[in-house]
Design a protein around this motif. Sequence first.
Motif, short mmCIF file in Angstrom:
data_model
loop_
_atom_site.label_atom_id
_atom_site.label_comp_id
_atom_site.label_asym_id
_atom_site.label_seq_id
_atom_site.Cartn_x
_atom_site.Cartn_y
_atom_site.Cartn_z
N ASP A 7 -3.86 -3.88 -5.63
CA ASP A 7 -4.71 -4.79 -4.87
C ASP A 7 -5.36 -4.00 -3.74
OD1 ASP A 7 -5.91 -7.05 -3.87
OD2 ASP A 7 -4.11 -7.82 -2.87
N THR A 8 -6.64 -4.24 -3.48
CA THR A 8 -7.33 -3.57 -2.37
C THR A 8 -7.95 -4.63 -1.47
OG1 THR A 8 -9.42 -3.38 -3.57
CG2 THR A 8 -7.86 -1.57 -3.80
N ALA A 9 -8.34 -4.22 -0.29
CA ALA A 9 -8.93 -5.17 0.65
C ALA A 9 -10.24 -5.70 0.11
CB ALA A 9 -9.16 -4.48 2.00
N GLY A 10 -10.51 -6.97 0.42
CA GLY A 10 -11.76 -7.60 -0.03
C GLY A 10 -12.89 -7.13 0.84
N ILE B 267 -0.67 -9.18 2.38
CA ILE B 267 0.58 -8.69 1.81
C ILE B 267 1.50 -9.86 1.45
CG2 ILE B 267 2.66 -7.31 2.25
CD1 ILE B 267 0.93 -5.56 4.12
N GLU B 268 1.56 -10.85 2.33
CA GLU B 268 2.40 -12.03 2.07
C GLU B 268 1.89 -12.80 0.86
OE1 GLU B 268 1.19 -11.14 4.95
OE2 GLU B 268 2.95 -10.76 6.22
N GLN B 269 0.56 -12.88 0.71
CA GLN B 269 -0.02 -13.65 -0.39
C GLN B 269 0.32 -13.00 -1.74
OE1 GLN B 269 -4.29 -13.95 -0.23
NE2 GLN B 269 -4.40 -15.40 -1.94
N ILE B 270 0.10 -11.70 -1.85
CA ILE B 270 0.38 -11.03 -3.13
C ILE B 270 1.88 -10.97 -3.38
CG2 ILE B 270 0.43 -8.67 -2.21
CD1 ILE B 270 -1.14 -9.79 -5.54
N PHE C 2 -5.46 -4.45 5.22
CA PHE C 2 -6.48 -4.72 6.23
C PHE C 2 -6.50 -6.20 6.64
CE2 PHE C 2 -10.92 -5.82 7.29
CZ PHE C 2 -11.15 -4.94 8.33
N ARG C 3 -6.38 -7.09 5.66
CA ARG C 3 -6.52 -8.53 5.92
C ARG C 3 -5.18 -9.14 6.30
NH1 ARG C 3 -6.22 -13.07 2.49
NH2 ARG C 3 -5.93 -11.65 0.70
N ALA C 4 -5.19 -9.94 7.34
CA ALA C 4 -3.98 -10.63 7.77
C ALA C 4 -3.51 -11.59 6.67
CB ALA C 4 -4.25 -11.41 9.06
N SER D 100 4.97 -2.35 -0.99
CA SER D 100 4.15 -2.66 0.18
C SER D 100 4.60 -1.86 1.38
CB SER D 100 4.20 -4.16 0.49
OG SER D 100 5.53 -4.54 0.84
N HIS D 101 3.67 -1.67 2.32
CA HIS D 101 3.96 -1.07 3.63
C HIS D 101 3.60 -2.13 4.67
CE1 HIS D 101 3.52 3.38 2.13
NE2 HIS D 101 4.39 2.68 1.42
N GLN D 102 3.71 -1.75 5.92
CA GLN D 102 3.36 -2.70 6.97
C GLN D 102 1.83 -2.85 7.08
OE1 GLN D 102 4.47 0.31 7.40
NE2 GLN D 102 3.42 1.37 9.09
N LYS D 103 1.41 -3.93 7.72
CA LYS D 103 -0.02 -4.18 7.91
C LYS D 103 -0.64 -3.01 8.68
CE LYS D 103 -3.28 -7.56 9.82
NZ LYS D 103 -4.09 -6.60 10.57
N GLY D 104 -1.80 -2.58 8.25
CA GLY D 104 -2.51 -1.49 8.89
C GLY D 104 -2.16 -0.11 8.34
N ALA D 105 -1.23 -0.06 7.38
CA ALA D 105 -0.85 1.23 6.79
C ALA D 105 -1.98 1.78 5.93
CB ALA D 105 0.42 1.06 5.97
N ASP D 106 -1.85 3.03 5.55
CA ASP D 106 -2.85 3.68 4.72
C ASP D 106 -2.79 3.10 3.30
OD1 ASP D 106 -4.53 5.31 3.31
OD2 ASP D 106 -3.51 7.20 3.81
N PRO D 107 -3.84 2.44 2.84
CA PRO D 107 -3.83 1.84 1.50
C PRO D 107 -3.58 2.86 0.40
CG PRO D 107 -5.66 0.99 2.78
CD PRO D 107 -5.09 2.13 3.56
#
Length: 366
Positions: free
Chosen positions: A260-263, A215-218, A210-212, A231-238
């Motif tokens: 990891d989940t969205a904050g 994925i790069e940070q983790i 969800f957060r821009a 990982s998947h692309q941004k916006g994928a189903d968590p």
Amino acid sequence: MFESLKEKFSKTVGKITEKVSSKDKPEEVAETGKTVDEAETITSEEKSETPEAETKAPEKTEAPTEPVEEESASEEEGGSGIFSFFREKKISEKDIEDVLWELEMALLESDVALDVAEKITSDLREELVGKKVKRSTEISEYTLEALKGAVSDVLSVEGKDLDELIETRKPLVIMFVGINGTGKTTTIAKVANYFLKRGLTPVIAAADTFRAGAIEQISHHADKLGVRIISHQKGADPAAVAFDAVSHAKAQGKDVVLIDTAGRMQTNINLMDEMAKIKRVVKPDLIVFVGDALTGNDAVEQAMKFNEAVGIDAVILTKADADARGGAALSIGYMIEKPIIFLGTGQGYDDLMEFRPEWMVNQLFT
């Protein structure tokens, strides 16, 4: 660490000791301006300075030849004389009522949850009222032990045993939840490092789609630690990301999956529902709330909301090394009835310590 709480508890012990020691103090002692213990050690020289009219023996009776010190000892042993008062006192509600009120207010100022502040003061009252004590040192020691017991009781929360889970689950699936800004992503990297040092092989699921930049940070942390990331692309189903990570771990014989989940803001119903979906899909063995110790009662409120939405099994508090108040550390486990398992104590991967209630008690009372 927790300096504010430590100071408040120390002041409480001192105030209760002073009040109980000085209650109903005999006039002779009050006028000397001496403490109870000092009064009990009045020397024979001081006694000899008493005016002759007050010490004159009855007519036709010789003055006692025994030393004055022995008279004092006799009085204490026989239960008579002004010093008999100091041998035993019963602590009353009136003696400590105002001090306990001050303690409760001080705890609230340190961001201790109201329920926790009330429990600590209530337990302390129950332990002290009616207790018979002899002198100020005994009052201080007993008050200190009663306070330690009250705090220990608040901190001692039963929960899932991490060591047992490690032994019985493969892969052990841990899902991390919490809001943005608490240090959740860095904490996951620290936990990965913790398992690596135990000889286990973790894999990380980058399910914060969800957060821009999430994925790069983790991924950056995973690369530095040499840990595989799914990982998947941004916006994928968590939930799909988490499922793939668990499938990979099973296929490759990995020991631990860290998700990891969205904050998510705890008031965002849609995002909370999304986390509940992840839980349904991967059935984690442990759901860990990551909270910022410096936010005090806010961290407690967040944990309660997450617990209601997805169910929490344990807590990790970050930035504990900078936490002078200690309100979150003292309150959060009691309020959600789940234990704290780790404290974050810095920015490095090794800056993660296992939490033990007895450790925090020692921090607060030594």
